[in-house]
Motif scaffolding. Structure first.
Motif, mmCIF file in Angstrom:
data_model
loop_
_atom_site.group_PDB
_atom_site.id
_atom_site.type_symbol
_atom_site.label_atom_id
_atom_site.label_comp_id
_atom_site.label_asym_id
_atom_site.label_seq_id
_atom_site.Cartn_x
_atom_site.Cartn_y
_atom_site.Cartn_z
ATOM 1 N N TRP A 202 73.853 10.810 71.707
ATOM 2 C CA TRP A 202 75.194 10.941 71.020
ATOM 3 C C TRP A 202 76.141 11.957 71.592
ATOM 4 C CZ3 TRP A 202 76.573 7.658 67.622
ATOM 5 C CH2 TRP A 202 75.673 7.054 66.835
ATOM 6 N N LEU A 205 77.927 9.634 74.451
ATOM 7 C CA LEU A 205 78.851 8.772 73.612
ATOM 8 C C LEU A 205 79.963 9.585 72.898
ATOM 9 C CD1 LEU A 205 76.289 6.617 71.483
ATOM 10 C CD2 LEU A 205 77.392 5.957 73.759
ATOM 11 N N LEU A 206 79.757 10.745 72.400
ATOM 12 C CA LEU A 206 80.930 11.490 71.871
ATOM 13 C C LEU A 206 81.971 11.677 72.925
ATOM 14 C CD1 LEU A 206 82.374 12.561 69.661
ATOM 15 C CD2 LEU A 206 80.755 14.823 70.006
ATOM 16 N N GLY A 209 83.785 8.951 74.032
ATOM 17 C CA GLY A 209 84.663 8.574 73.069
ATOM 18 C C GLY A 209 86.060 9.209 73.370
ATOM 19 N N ILE A 212 88.149 8.225 76.331
ATOM 20 C CA ILE A 212 88.648 6.928 76.152
ATOM 21 C C ILE A 212 90.219 7.385 75.291
ATOM 22 C CG2 ILE A 212 88.762 4.970 74.944
ATOM 23 C CD1 ILE A 212 85.996 4.420 75.616
ATOM 24 N N VAL A 213 89.811 8.140 74.198
ATOM 25 C CA VAL A 213 91.068 8.479 73.431
ATOM 26 C C VAL A 213 91.746 9.277 74.275
ATOM 27 C CG1 VAL A 213 91.601 10.014 71.255
ATOM 28 C CG2 VAL A 213 89.723 8.588 71.284
#
Length: 270
Positions: A202, A205-206, A209, A212-213
């Motif tokens: 996690w 993945l965080l 993310g 990407i943002v």
């Protein structure tokens, strides 16, 4: 009456207990990560003896890759070091330990940012040095080679300064590296005491993310990272400014992560 926030004697007692528990809970992982160089050496010797019929230690490049991978794994593993706090039974027992939230946070932070990385580097360097002395086919120790590489970089910067009238030195990279170290370790530590399961997954993945943002936002705002400047002195000023801002932002993020860890400890309930 003892100070409820911080007591030197109480903190020292808890700090020693925390270190002991850290070793007991993560001894196997510490051995594998710290002795990764030795494990790779044994595998390399066995492979060469079996298939090439010679006694030959692994090459320098492979050993360097293993060292870097071990350092990365160590950062990721910080999501597991205090991960037991999210467990109902172990976390509740930890909350009952007679130490303040600040003392627990301080101990946790010192162990994460200082004790664990230093212990890893010392162990890895010691094993690497012993293997270099014991096996003539092993070659130079990593520390010597890395030190020589730093000296070569410094000499290259000096030549650049003479040729282009710049003022480069390796010192400008120290603060960004230290800030990056704090951000990485504190981030995985915070994820470890927030997520209940699959903590490392996690956490990865965080951050993926978030990347990407940020990339999408940077594209939308038209932020351009390329530097197209012909004047070397002006390019140096731009790069130095970038390093300064990176250090400032990293320091702010580190402080935010540290506060997030303290807040999580302060509000942790089972």
């Amino acid at each position: 009456m003892k100070n409820e926030v911080f007591s030197g004697q109480r903190f020292w007692t808890y700090f020693k207990y925390d270190l002991t528990q850290m070793w007991r809970n993560h001894m196997k992982a510490a051995i594998v990560i710290g002795l990764a160089g030795l494990i790779y050496y044994i595998i390399g010797i066995a492979f060469n003896a079996t298939f090439n019929h010679v006694w030959q230690a692994p090459g320098f490049k492979g050993r360097l890759v293993i060292f870097i991978l071990s350092a990365v794994v160590l950062q990721l593993y910080q999501a597991r070091t205090y991960g037991y706090l999210t467990d109902r039974r172990k976390g509740a027992a930890w909350l009952m330990i007679p130490a303040s939230a600040f003392e627990k946070w301080l101990s946790m932070t010192l162990i994460t940012l200082l004790v664990i990385p230093v212990a890893f580097l010392c162990t890895y360097a010691a094993v690497d040095g012993i293997l270099s002395l014991a096996d003539p086919t092993y070659g130079k120790v990593l520390l010597t080679s890395i030190t020589q590489g730093i000296k070569d970089m410094n000499e290259a910067l000096i030549e650049t300064n003479v040729e282009y009238n710049t003022t480069w030195n390796l010192g400008v990279f120290v603060l960004p590296l230290l800030v990056s170290h704090c951000v990485n370790y504190l981030y995985f530590l915070l994820c470890g005491i927030c997520f209940k399961r699959n903590k490392i997954l996690w956490a990865i993945l965080l951050v993926f993310g978030i990347s990407i943002v940020w990339s999408t936002l940077a594209t939308f705002l038209g932020i351009n990272y390329s530097i197209d400047i012909e004047d070397v002195a002006e390019a140096e000023a731009v790069i130095r400014q970038g390093l300064t801002w990176a250090s400032i932002v990293g320091a702010v993020v580190s402080a935010a992560l540290a506060y997030g860890i303290f807040y999580r400890i302060k509000t942790l309930k089972h």
